[in-house]
Structures are given as C-alpha cells and as structure tokens.
Design a protein around this motif. Structure first.
Motif, PDB file in Angstrom:
ATOM      1  N   ASP A 187      -1.380 -12.532  33.896  1.00 12.56           N
ATOM      2  CA  ASP A 187      -1.849 -11.642  34.960  1.00 12.56           C
ATOM      3  C   ASP A 187      -1.969 -12.480  36.224  1.00 12.56           C
ATOM      4  OD1 ASP A 187      -4.283 -13.042  34.857  1.00 12.56           O
ATOM      5  OD2 ASP A 187      -5.178 -11.608  33.484  1.00 12.56           O
TER       6      ASP A 187
ATOM      7  N   THR B 105       1.767   0.784  43.329  1.00 15.95           N
ATOM      8  CA  THR B 105       2.541  -0.302  42.727  1.00 15.95           C
ATOM      9  C   THR B 105       3.009   0.063  41.329  1.00 15.95           C
ATOM     10  OG1 THR B 105       1.272  -1.937  43.994  1.00 15.95           O
ATOM     11  CG2 THR B 105       2.469  -2.749  42.067  1.00 15.95           C
ATOM     12  N   CYS B 106       2.188   0.791  40.597  1.00 13.73           N
ATOM     13  CA  CYS B 106       2.492   1.122  39.203  1.00 13.73           C
ATOM     14  C   CYS B 106       3.420   2.321  39.052  1.00 13.73           C
ATOM     15  CB  CYS B 106       1.199   1.409  38.440  1.00 13.73           C
ATOM     16  SG  CYS B 106       0.132  -0.025  38.217  1.00 13.73           S
TER      17      CYS B 106
ATOM     18  N   ALA C 152       6.916   1.429  37.886  1.00 19.72           N
ATOM     19  CA  ALA C 152       6.983   0.154  37.177  1.00 19.72           C
ATOM     20  C   ALA C 152       6.623   0.325  35.713  1.00 19.72           C
ATOM     21  CB  ALA C 152       6.034  -0.854  37.842  1.00 19.72           C
ATOM     22  N   ASN C 153       6.977  -0.675  34.909  1.00 19.82           N
ATOM     23  CA  ASN C 153       6.527  -0.708  33.524  1.00 19.82           C
ATOM     24  C   ASN C 153       5.521  -1.837  33.362  1.00 19.82           C
ATOM     25  OD1 ASN C 153       8.019  -3.076  33.450  1.00 19.82           O
ATOM     26  ND2 ASN C 153       9.714  -2.187  32.300  1.00 19.82           N
ATOM     27  N   GLU C 154       5.293  -2.308  32.136  1.00 21.95           N
ATOM     28  CA  GLU C 154       4.238  -3.292  31.880  1.00 21.95           C
ATOM     29  C   GLU C 154       4.475  -4.634  32.563  1.00 21.95           C
ATOM     30  OE1 GLU C 154       7.305  -3.474  28.674  1.00 21.95           O
ATOM     31  OE2 GLU C 154       6.073  -1.859  29.503  1.00 21.95           O
ATOM     32  N   ASP C 155       5.701  -4.895  33.058  1.00 22.69           N
ATOM     33  CA  ASP C 155       5.956  -6.163  33.763  1.00 22.69           C
ATOM     34  C   ASP C 155       5.093  -6.305  35.016  1.00 22.69           C
ATOM     35  OD1 ASP C 155       7.849  -7.034  31.937  1.00 22.69           O
ATOM     36  OD2 ASP C 155       9.505  -6.042  32.984  1.00 22.69           O
ATOM     37  N   VAL C 156       4.695  -5.176  35.598  1.00 22.16           N
ATOM     38  CA  VAL C 156       3.919  -5.219  36.833  1.00 22.16           C
ATOM     39  C   VAL C 156       2.508  -5.758  36.609  1.00 22.16           C
ATOM     40  CG1 VAL C 156       2.811  -2.936  36.765  1.00 22.16           C
ATOM     41  CG2 VAL C 156       3.539  -3.886  38.963  1.00 22.16           C
TER      42      VAL C 156
ATOM     43  N   TYR D  57       1.331  -8.974  38.167  1.00 22.52           N
ATOM     44  CA  TYR D  57       1.131  -9.010  39.615  1.00 22.52           C
ATOM     45  C   TYR D  57      -0.003  -8.107  40.088  1.00 22.52           C
ATOM     46  CZ  TYR D  57       5.963 -10.566  39.012  1.00 22.52           C
ATOM     47  OH  TYR D  57       7.091 -11.216  38.574  1.00 22.52           O
ATOM     48  N   ALA D  58      -0.410  -7.161  39.244  1.00 18.70           N
ATOM     49  CA  ALA D  58      -1.334  -6.128  39.722  1.00 18.70           C
ATOM     50  C   ALA D  58      -2.653  -6.075  38.970  1.00 18.70           C
ATOM     51  CB  ALA D  58      -0.651  -4.758  39.649  1.00 18.70           C
TER      52      ALA D  58
END
Length: 692
Positions: free
Chosen positions: A479, A537-538, A541-545, A548-549
C-alpha cells in the motif's frame, strides 16, 4: 408517467438507466463478482496456510451476485464447508479414517431434507456403541446424527436464523450470516430429475447443468419446520449450483431480481416482514426464466419481466406453494403465510402489478422512485456506481490487511511459521483468482517475516541483516505507507536516522491526502465517509490501485518489539487482567500488538527523526501535522493510540499538561484496553514528585 404507444419500453429503459446509475450495470456486476470471489480466494489461501485446509469458505447471496445496492442493506452470507466429514449417498463412496455419513432420503423425510447415519471409520459398516446428546438411534437401529452437533460450538443460540448464525453489523456494517455445512460430492437423488428437464427457454443449458451436477450438494444443520424428525433432518442445499445459475444471468434478469427485492422491501416488509424472502424471489425468477423465451429478457422489456415475476409470485401465494427450483417437491412457502395475512399480501401485490409501473415511484430505497421521476423529465440524478467501486476495493484492502493478524497466534514460532507459509505460497501450483490472491498475500508475509528477523537482529547485534532487509523490500508496495513505515521504524531503532528520514520523505510525497484512505481490519470499525478522490481513483480500477490509494494500519507483533520505538511499545501491554475480560474475540486478535494508523505514525516518526537531526522547524511541523490529522481525519481506526503517541511527543516537548490532556482524550475514546492508563499514572507520578 403517462400512457403512450411505447409506454412499456420507455419505462423499461428509464428503469434500466436508473439501476445503472446506482451500480446495477454489466461493468459493476462483473467488478463486484470479481472482488467477492477474490476475497473468497484470499481467505481460503490463508485458511490453507494456517488451518491446514480444515474448511472451505464460500460467499453466497446478494453481495457476490451483485443483486443488491448500497442502500438495500443486504447481509453477507458466509458458508464454511467442513472438510473432515465425508457425506455419501452410496456405500461405494466410503473413505477410511474420516467421519463417514450416509444420507438417508426416503418417504419418512421431508422433501429437500435428509437424515445422516454415522458409519465406522475403519470399515464401510454402521457405527455401533455410541450414545450421547448428538446421536439418536431410530427404530431400525441406525445411529442418526442430530443437526445440533454443528451448532453446539456457538454459545448464543438466540443469534440463529435457520441454519445461520447472524452477526449483527455495527457502525453501519452489514449483517453477516455464518453457516456451517458439510459437502457431498454427488448430486442429490431428489434433484436428479432436474438434470433431465428442459423448459421453454432452454435455460439452463446442458453445459450449465453438467457443471452444476459436478458441484455436488451441501447439507446444512436445520430441519423442516413442523416435521416429525425436525431435530434429525438436514437441509439438502444446492447453493453451489444456484450460485452458478446466478453468475450466468444477463443484466436484465439481475435488474428484475433487484426490483423484486425492492418491491418486497418497500411494500410488504413494513407490514409482513420476512414472509416473502429474497430466496423466494430468486426461485420465482429462476422459474420465469426457465419457462419463458430468452428474447424477452431485454432492457427495453424490463417492466414486463418484472410483471411476469410478480404474477408468478402472486400465484405461488394463492396456492401457498413456492417450489424449490431444483428440488420442486420442497415447498419454500410451507407454513410461512398466515390465513389472516394472505388476503392483504395478495391485495398489495395485485395493486403493484396493475399499476403498470406507477407503484415503483413509491420505492425510496436508493431513491429509485425519485430517480425514475427525474428521468422522465430528462434530468440526470447523481450516479453512485463509482462509490460502489470505492467501497468494493476498500473492503478488499481490509481483507488483505486482516491476513497479517493471523500471525499473532504464532508469535513465539513466527519465523518458522512465516517461512513455511512463504514456501507454500511459492510452491503451490494455482491459477486464476487463487493465483492472484497469492500474489497479493506474498508481499505482506515477506514484510512481516523480514520485520521479525530484524527484531531478532537488533536484539542480538543492534543491526539488521541483509536477508531481513531484502524480505522487507519485497513488500514495500503493498500500500502507500504501512510496509515503508515498518522499514523507517526499523531504521530509526538502529540509529540509521538519515536513511529513515529519506524513507519518510518518500512516504509523505506519495501519500495524497485527497485520495489515500486509511484501512483497518482490527475490529468492526466503519469508515464515516470515504474521500471523493478515492472514489474517483477506484472507479475504473481493480485491486492494483490499492497500492496507491490505501494505507493500512501499521502492526507490530510482540516478537517485533525491537523494531518499535519505546513510546509505541506500551500498546503491547495495554490490558490489565480485568481489561481482558472485556475483550471480544476480535479484540484478542490484535490488542497484544502495537497497532497504529499509518498517517499519524508517519508524522510521529518524522517528529522523532527530526528531533535526532536537530531540525527544529521540521520537528514542529511534524507535530502540528500529527495533531491536525488526529483531529480532522475522520477514518482513523486507532485514534486513541494516535493521542497516546501525541502525548509522548508533548512530554518530550516539556508540555506535561498538554500531554495529560491528550492521554485523557485517548482514555475517553477507549476506557479499557488502552495504554493511556499507563501514561496517565506515570505522568501524574512524575508531576507529583516534581511538586514535592
């Protein structure tokens, strides 16, 4: 709304648009399913690592199917399938050295239910010589298992609803239903006719039915109400097959189901709560799809599809018979509708059906009625589907974060246990979402093992080995902050102050206060409101975010104590013996550890590092940021700990009255199991000695 030549199509399209606006569209359905199946995979991987695959967890119901909305308050269904039982329908399926149970399905048992006969572990023969409260011997001498055997582990039976133990949601969380079950590898005898039947729509297809048959069935601990053998009967569940059916519906069929549930929730539940269940609505939908042409299930025909389902539900209520879709002899409405309530329920449904959609304007859930009204004036109501993405990914982050607390139970053997876990993850051959789950868990386990090794190194040699640092580095991007903060904490503890300063500066640069959300899985803490920047931001996006978030709380096991500044070590001894009696099971998982939210810990470490470097302005700036974060960040889960470390900073500043004030604020947030009591007593003692 008003009548026009294409009235039904117009209403249907507006309804479809409204449901899409609140998150019931193809993209969000697929996204939610992936998120829930990924969580299921993460939890099952952890179970295999720590519990030797004693059970398999399945998620069922609206949350997984994406047949709910933000405001419907649907519960979360958790089914734990126990792996130490072999439920069989034929003697040839007997397995040595396990608990073998033979299903009995005869005329003495209610449709959709069975009895379970206990067999020997050493030979395919009936078991004799056992007599206790969990077994009953029938007239023929068979030893039958009571379904209460799976429920005895729960102390509070009042929390049960059918076979499910209900954990009430707190702070806005949804309820969670926990069901224990046993798996049978073969398709139930009572459902075998369904495999050969074919409705008008050719749904479900032969391929889907073949897949369903391979899922076998489950037996869950509940008997048919009013049955002569109610305490001995086990419900035969085809939930795995039904999950497959739900995952093969198109978007119009899903929307129709959502609307049915909204109708029941809005118009029937206020007067006749729980009379018509969501499961009945699902069953009605299945029957309608199977017995109608597939081409009717289109967006511009949604209103007609809803009417079709409500007509069938109306007919079921008249006959007081809602046949199970796979085992039709099982009447889901048996004993559910009282003669007094029945005419009123029918009247309400009849009015809704005959309203030609006008009744839907009265649905307040998710503002559906008002949103539909606005659509007919070509106004665009607020869309909540991006919020759905945000909540989904935030919850996924919580599930990943919760995995680290499993290590707490193995504190004294952490190195060997974590090494074994890493070996299993790296060596297991897996694919799909299970592989993705392993990819998400691996960095977290690496960082934890590296930190445990670093603590041992610091204790023995006051330095950190290259192996420990390498392991920690493999998990730095789980994270935005938590793993990097562990590294900075370790560097601070070995007096590598300049390096710690560089790490902290990097964390602050990457921590976007408008986007990054704190994540905590320690207890049922409900975030008050997630940031709009996080939602945006989400959205695509998928779980890769998550790297960053989100920022998980920073957690140190007792075996990591030498990686923790002195001020935070008090959190490991927060509980007196009396305090421990007030702990919940969830509390016991984390309360002997040092746990702190990432952002307060970032500013606390900056304060300590800049103090060592003699940078007074930067030190005061970090102190101000720490105070501001505690006061203004709405989603801190461990605010009491943040107040405690702020108090320690104030002590270092010589501001003892301010320190006492912050300790008291911490104490007021959590009056038990709080290190603030230690700090208050110590500070008062020092103040008393000073005055003396």
């Amino acid at each position: 709304m008003y009548q026009e030549p294409n009235y039904t199509q117009t209403v249907s399209m507006r309804l479809s648009e409204v449901l899409a606006d609140i998150g019931v569209d193809e993209r969000m359905v697929l996204k939610r399913r992936r998120a829930w199946l990924l969580r299921e995979a993460i939890l099952n991987v952890n179970n295999q690592l720590w519990n030797e695959n004693s059970f398999i967890l399945y998620f069922f119901g609206s949350q997984l199917e994406r047949t709910t909305t933000l405001k419907m308050g649907s519960d979360t269904d958790h089914l734990y399938c126990l792996n130490n039982f072999n439920v069989m329908q034929d003697w040839s399926e007997w397995i040595p050295c396990v608990h073998n149970l033979l299903m009995i399905q005869d005329n003495s048992v209610s449709p959709g239910y069975c009895l379970l006969q206990m067999l020997r572990r050493d030979a395919p023969l009936p078991l004799d010589g056992v007599s206790n409260q969990d077994f009953v011997r029938d007239r023929t001498g068979k030893l039958l298992l009571k379904h209460s055997i799976l429920l005895n582990g729960y102390v509070d039976k009042s929390k049960f609803h059918g076979p499910a133990r209900v954990d009430q949601g707190s702070h806005g969380n949804c309820d969670r239903d926990h069901v224990l079950a046993m798996h049978c590898n073969t398709w139930p005898q009572q459902a075998r006719q369904w495999l050969d039947q074919q409705g008008d729509s050719q749904w479900p297809s032969a391929e889907i039915k073949q897949y369903c048959s391979r899922t076998g069935c489950l037996v869950v601990p509940v008997g048919c109400r009013g049955s002569e053998h109610e305490q001995l009967e086990w419900r035969i569940s085809t939930s795995l097959a039904e999950r497959c059916l739900m995952l093969n519906l198109n978007i119009t069929q899903i929307r129709c189901y959502v609307l049915m549930k909204m109708v029941i929730k809005s118009f029937l539940d206020p007067q006749f709560e729980d009379v018509i269940s969501s499961y009945m609505c699902k069953t009605v939908l299945f029957h309608c799809i199977a017995n109608s042409h597939f081409n009717i299930w289109r967006e511009n025909n949604l209103l007609s599809c809803l009417s079709l389902c409500l007509y069938l539900l109306y007919d079921n209520i008249i006959n007081e018979n809602c046949p199970h879709f796979i085992i039709p002899e099982n009447n889901l409405m048996r004993g559910k509708i009282s003669p007094v309530d029945k005419p009123y329920i029918l009247e309400i449904l009849n009015n809704i059906i005959n309203s030609a959609g006008v009744a839907l304007l009265g649905i307040e859930c998710d503002g559906l009625g008002s949103r539909l009204h606005l659509k007919f004036y070509n106004l665009c109501p607020f869309k909540t589907r991006e919020h759905v993405s945000g909540f989904l990914l935030h919850d996924t982050a919580c599930v990943i974060s919760s995995s680290k607390f499993i290590c707490s139970a193995f504190n004294n053997e952490a190195v060997q246990t974590l090494t074994n876990c890493l070996s299993k993850i790296l060596n297991d051959q897996c694919e799909g979402l299970v592989e993705r789950a392993c990819q998400l868990l691996l960095p977290m386990y690496c960082t934890t093992l590296g930190s445990v090794l670093a603590s041992i190194n610091i204790n023995q040699h006051n330095t950190v080995s290259a192996d420990a640092l390498k392991l920690i580095s493999l998990g730095l991007n789980t994270d935005v902050a938590s793993s990097k903060l562990k590294l900075a904490s370790i560097l601070y503890c070995v007096q590598e102050i300049q390096k710690a300063d560089l790490v902290l500066s990097e964390i602050e640069r990457s921590y976007d206060l408008q986007i990054v959300e704190p994540v905590c899985s320690c207890y049922k803490f409900k975030n008050k409101q997630l940031k709009q920047g996080f939602f945006a931001t989400c959205d695509n996006a998928n779980e890769d975010v998550l790297q960053y978030a989100t920022a998980s709380c920073v957690e140190f096991l007792p075996c990591e104590i030498h990686c923790v500044p002195t001020e935070l070590r008090y959190e490991m001894i927060r509980s007196t013996q009396e305090d421990r009696t007030f702990r919940t099971e969830e509390d016991n998982i984390w309360m002997d550890n040092s746990v702190v939210d990432s952002l307060p810990y970032l500013y606390f470490l900056q304060y300590k590092v800049n103090s060592r470097l003699g940078k007074n302005n930067e030190k005061q700036s970090a102190l101000s940021k720490l105070l501001r974060t505690i006061i203004t960040e709405p989603n801190l889960a461990h605010r009491e700990t943040a107040f405690n470390i702020l108090g320690k900073c104030m002590e270092q500043e010589g501001r003892v009255r301010d320190a006492l004030q912050y300790y008291l604020m911490s104490f007021n947030l959590r009056m038990r199991n709080n290190a603030a009591k230690i700090h208050i007593c110590t500070l008062l003692s020092v103040m008393g000695n000073f005055r003396a």
